[in-house]
Write an enzyme that holds these catalytic residues in place. Structure first.
Site, mmCIF file in Angstrom:
data_model
loop_
_atom_site.group_PDB
_atom_site.id
_atom_site.type_symbol
_atom_site.label_atom_id
_atom_site.label_comp_id
_atom_site.label_asym_id
_atom_site.label_seq_id
_atom_site.Cartn_x
_atom_site.Cartn_y
_atom_site.Cartn_z
ATOM 1 N N ARG A 29 0.808 -1.236 0.000
ATOM 2 C CA ARG A 29 0.000 0.000 0.000
ATOM 3 C C ARG A 29 0.832 1.272 0.000
ATOM 4 N NH1 ARG A 29 -3.160 -2.789 3.850
ATOM 5 N NH2 ARG A 29 -4.861 -3.868 2.773
ATOM 6 N N LYS A 87 2.573 11.719 -10.964
ATOM 7 C CA LYS A 87 1.817 10.799 -11.827
ATOM 8 C C LYS A 87 2.682 9.577 -12.071
ATOM 9 C CE LYS A 87 -1.039 13.576 -14.973
ATOM 10 N NZ LYS A 87 -1.249 13.780 -16.422
ATOM 11 N N GLU A 124 9.294 18.896 -24.321
ATOM 12 C CA GLU A 124 8.447 19.241 -23.166
ATOM 13 C C GLU A 124 8.761 20.655 -22.662
ATOM 14 O OE1 GLU A 124 5.971 17.307 -22.422
ATOM 15 O OE2 GLU A 124 6.576 15.190 -22.564
ATOM 16 N N LYS A 147 6.523 23.343 -14.506
ATOM 17 C CA LYS A 147 5.805 22.102 -14.210
ATOM 18 C C LYS A 147 5.341 22.096 -12.752
ATOM 19 C CE LYS A 147 4.607 17.644 -14.354
ATOM 20 N NZ LYS A 147 4.763 16.383 -15.057
ATOM 21 N N GLU A 194 -5.176 17.070 -11.560
ATOM 22 C CA GLU A 194 -5.582 17.291 -12.944
ATOM 23 C C GLU A 194 -7.085 17.400 -13.144
ATOM 24 O OE1 GLU A 194 -3.102 15.486 -16.022
ATOM 25 O OE2 GLU A 194 -4.923 15.125 -17.179
ATOM 26 N N ARG A 234 -4.032 21.751 -14.719
ATOM 27 C CA ARG A 234 -2.928 20.839 -15.063
ATOM 28 C C ARG A 234 -3.090 20.279 -16.473
ATOM 29 N NH1 ARG A 234 0.002 16.168 -11.275
ATOM 30 N NH2 ARG A 234 1.444 15.455 -12.891
ATOM 31 N N ASN A 271 -1.134 18.952 -21.144
ATOM 32 C CA ASN A 271 -1.469 17.933 -22.146
ATOM 33 C C ASN A 271 -1.358 18.453 -23.573
ATOM 34 O OD1 ASN A 271 -1.986 16.152 -20.103
ATOM 35 N ND2 ASN A 271 -4.186 16.584 -20.054
ATOM 36 N N HIS A 324 -0.184 16.314 -26.469
ATOM 37 C CA HIS A 324 -0.209 14.922 -26.003
ATOM 38 C C HIS A 324 -1.430 14.139 -26.466
ATOM 39 C CE1 HIS A 324 3.112 16.225 -23.571
ATOM 40 N NE2 HIS A 324 3.254 15.025 -23.036
ATOM 41 N N HIS A 384 0.331 11.097 -27.753
ATOM 42 C CA HIS A 384 0.246 9.779 -27.122
ATOM 43 C C HIS A 384 -0.232 8.717 -28.110
ATOM 44 C CE1 HIS A 384 0.219 10.783 -22.543
ATOM 45 N NE2 HIS A 384 1.405 10.397 -22.960
ATOM 46 N N HIS A 417 9.059 9.637 -26.786
ATOM 47 C CA HIS A 417 7.909 10.382 -26.259
ATOM 48 C C HIS A 417 7.926 11.851 -26.720
ATOM 49 C CE1 HIS A 417 4.716 11.581 -23.536
ATOM 50 N NE2 HIS A 417 5.492 12.535 -23.070
HETATM 51 N N1 LIG Z 1 4.686 10.932 -15.174
HETATM 52 C C1 LIG Z 1 4.724 11.996 -15.943
HETATM 53 O O1 LIG Z 1 4.228 13.060 -15.585
HETATM 54 C C2 LIG Z 1 5.418 11.904 -17.274
HETATM 55 C C3 LIG Z 1 5.702 13.081 -17.985
HETATM 56 C C4 LIG Z 1 6.410 12.980 -19.193
HETATM 57 C C5 LIG Z 1 6.799 11.743 -19.663
HETATM 58 N N2 LIG Z 1 6.478 10.617 -18.952
HETATM 59 C C6 LIG Z 1 6.893 9.285 -19.434
HETATM 60 O O2 LIG Z 1 8.304 9.255 -19.509
HETATM 61 C C7 LIG Z 1 8.690 8.272 -20.457
HETATM 62 C C8 LIG Z 1 9.804 8.812 -21.308
HETATM 63 O O3 LIG Z 1 10.876 9.169 -20.477
HETATM 64 P P1 LIG Z 1 12.349 9.429 -21.046
HETATM 65 O O4 LIG Z 1 12.257 10.208 -22.275
HETATM 66 O O5 LIG Z 1 13.132 9.942 -19.912
HETATM 67 O O6 LIG Z 1 12.805 7.963 -21.514
HETATM 68 P P2 LIG Z 1 13.573 6.736 -20.849
HETATM 69 O O7 LIG Z 1 13.334 6.615 -19.412
HETATM 70 O O8 LIG Z 1 13.239 5.594 -21.720
HETATM 71 O O9 LIG Z 1 15.120 7.110 -21.071
HETATM 72 C C9 LIG Z 1 15.603 7.262 -22.366
HETATM 73 C C10 LIG Z 1 16.873 6.448 -22.612
HETATM 74 O O10 LIG Z 1 17.983 7.116 -22.058
HETATM 75 C C11 LIG Z 1 18.742 6.246 -21.230
HETATM 76 N N3 LIG Z 1 19.321 7.106 -20.200
HETATM 77 C C12 LIG Z 1 18.662 7.687 -19.176
HETATM 78 N N4 LIG Z 1 19.487 8.529 -18.533
HETATM 79 C C13 LIG Z 1 20.680 8.465 -19.151
HETATM 80 C C14 LIG Z 1 21.919 9.131 -18.956
HETATM 81 N N5 LIG Z 1 22.072 10.064 -18.017
HETATM 82 N N6 LIG Z 1 22.949 8.820 -19.778
HETATM 83 C C15 LIG Z 1 22.784 7.900 -20.759
HETATM 84 N N7 LIG Z 1 21.636 7.269 -21.011
HETATM 85 C C16 LIG Z 1 20.593 7.548 -20.213
HETATM 86 C C17 LIG Z 1 17.745 5.234 -20.771
HETATM 87 O O11 LIG Z 1 18.374 4.037 -20.388
HETATM 88 C C18 LIG Z 1 16.882 5.055 -22.006
HETATM 89 O O12 LIG Z 1 17.508 4.181 -22.903
HETATM 90 C C19 LIG Z 1 7.450 7.911 -21.230
HETATM 91 O O13 LIG Z 1 7.006 6.648 -20.810
HETATM 92 C C20 LIG Z 1 6.450 8.976 -20.823
HETATM 93 O O14 LIG Z 1 5.125 8.501 -20.881
HETATM 94 C C21 LIG Z 1 5.806 10.685 -17.780
HETATM 95 ZN ZN LIG Z 2 4.948 14.345 -22.119
#
Ligand SMILES: NC(=O)c1ccc[n+]([C@@H]2O[C@H](COP(=O)([O-])OP(=O)(O)OC[C@H]3O[C@@H](n4cnc5c(N)ncnc54)[C@H](O)[C@@H]3O)[C@@H](O)[C@H]2O)c1
Ligand SMILES: [Zn+2]
Length: 375
Positions: A123, A145, A187, A225, A235, A239, A243, A246, A250, A266
């Site tokens: 939990r 989120k 972003e 943010k 949201e 918030r 989007n 997105h 998405h 993304h």
């Molecule tokens: N929760 C939220 O509010 C929110 C907001 C935006 C995006 N997201 C989510 O985030 C995800 C995308 O995140 P992302 O773009 O960070 O991708 P990711 O986590 O896949 O990282 C991208 C790549 O970079 C590598 N990497 C990470 N840090 C590194 C570093 N310092 N040096 C070398 N390599 C590194 C990772 O291993 C991966 O291969 C999506 O799933 C998206 O839906 C969530």
């Molecule tokens: Zn995003």
């Protein structure tokens, strides 16, 4: 640039703190010593972050040297129920109790997944986010989120769960690839477009490869943010500004996940989404043509073109129907009303969405003809 912008090093996003800059990791050490003294600590990362970032994390945060590391495979497909099952089982086998702390060291995939696993294990145990991608630092790690994907639908299963803290240490970006960096810039541009015209202008001029020049912009973007999350943590209204890009983005990301060859990050999907949704903003009379052109031109110049067939448009609209942000009778978009301002919950039809996708198709076709007159 106002010096106050550079000095900000602690913000609140809703109810959780975000620490930025040179003291961010020291603040994590302090927190562990003070508030998690006897806690079992686990560091979750992927094969890249555990190699590129863990040594630096341990150098700054000695309390984590005893922590157990857990490695998952990098990539969006890791935001998956089977991975959660394995992580829950692992935590249980290793005797993690409710006082345990999970440190999510990675990009949005790791913080979305780690946050969800932590929020649901017994939990809820505490999760600390240490973002290592630009996407994570300005967006994904902040705001509570968490989610995994299911049945090809992005973020279908998840909860709002605030991290104990977010610690943003920009030097981690040194090892990040160019394409991943640019994904995060999408972003940041979004934050400027919906909220802060000055930020948009600074980003347009910024040397994006120069980490030192980028750092104050990272701080500003994370602050936007955090501000928006504080206004509306769950949201229900404002918030939804975040989007922008997105609703279509998405669906494009989900479309790309369905095909093995065509990958779309993304931020790349969001950039295309922003181009199409900027056009919708103009089409619905919310944005003037000059501003639309300025936004489109900048995004087209930064991000690679993504070619779609008419059959793909159909699938994108189908995928949008599954999006939790849309209601039964049609799509609800966040659209621009200017540079730095946007309106949420604008109703848009499927036909208008198809037109927007077609507009994007024509834009990239024209751009390609322009670059390759022979083709
Ligand atoms: N929760 C939220 O509010 C929110 C907001 C935006 C995006 N997201 C989510 O985030 C995800 C995308 O995140 P992302 O773009 O960070 O991708 P990711 O986590 O896949 O990282 C991208 C790549 O970079 C590598 N990497 C990470 N840090 C590194 C570093 N310092 N040096 C070398 N390599 C590194 C990772 O291993 C991966 O291969 C999506 O799933 C998206 O839906 C969530
Ligand atoms: Zn995003």
């Amino acid at each position: 640039m106002a010096p106050s912008r550079l000095m900000v090093d602690e913000l609140m996003a809703g109810t959780h703190p975000v620490m930025l800059g040179p003291h961010a990791l020291r603040a994590l050490e302090r927190w562990l010593v003070r508030d998690a003294r006897n806690a079992r600590c686990f560091v979750l990362g992927d094969e890249n972050t555990l190699v590129q970032c863990l040594p630096e994390l341990l150098a700054h945060v000695p309390s984590l040297r005893e922590a157990e590391t857990i490695q998952v495979r990098s990539g969006e497909r890791t935001k998956d129920l089977d991975v959660c099952r394995a992580l829950w089982a692992h935590l249980s086998e290793r005797g993690a109790d409710r006082g345990a702390v999970l440190v999510a060291l990675g990009g949005g995939v790791i913080t979305d997944l780690g946050g969800f696993v932590a929020a649901t294990y017994k939990r809820g145990i505490r999760c600390v986010n240490v973002p290592t991608t630009l996407m994570g630092m300005v967006d994904a790690a902040i705001g509570g989120k968490t989610a995994i994907d299911l049945g090809g639908i992005k973020n279908l299963v998840g909860v709002f769960a605030d991290p104990a803290g977010v610690h943003v240490h920009p030097p981690f970006l040194r090892s990040l690839g160019k394409r991943e960096l640019l994904s995060g810039v999408a972003e940041m541009i979004k934050h400027g477009l919906v909220r802060d015209a000055a930020h948009w202008n600074e980003l347009r001029r910024a040397p994006l490869h120069d980490l030192e020049a980028l750092t104050p912009l990272i701080v500003r973007s994370a602050a936007i943010k955090a501000e928006v999350v504080t206004e509306d943590p769950r949201e229900q209204g404002p918030r939804k500004l975040l989007n922008f890009g997105h609703t279509i983005g998405h669906a494009l990301e989900a479309l790309a996940l369905e095909s093995a060859q065509r990958s779309l990050l993304h931020g790349e999907a969001v950039a295309i989404g922003m181009i199409a949704e900027t056009w919708l903003s103009w089409r619905l009379g919310l944005l003037d043509r000059d501003r639309m052109n300025a936004v489109q031109e900048h995004l087209l110049g930064l991000f690679p073109a993504y070619t779609m067939q008419p059959a793909d448009h159909h699938r994108v609209i189908e995928l949008m129907r599954h999006d939790k942000k849309n209601v039964a009778d049609g799509f609800r978009f966040t659209l621009l009303t200017g540079i730095g301002s946007a309106q949420v919950d604008v109703p848009v039809t499927a036909a208008q969405t198809a037109e927007a996708l077609d507009h994007y198709r024509l834009l990239i076709r024209d751009a390609q003809q322009h670059h390759h007159p022979q083709a």
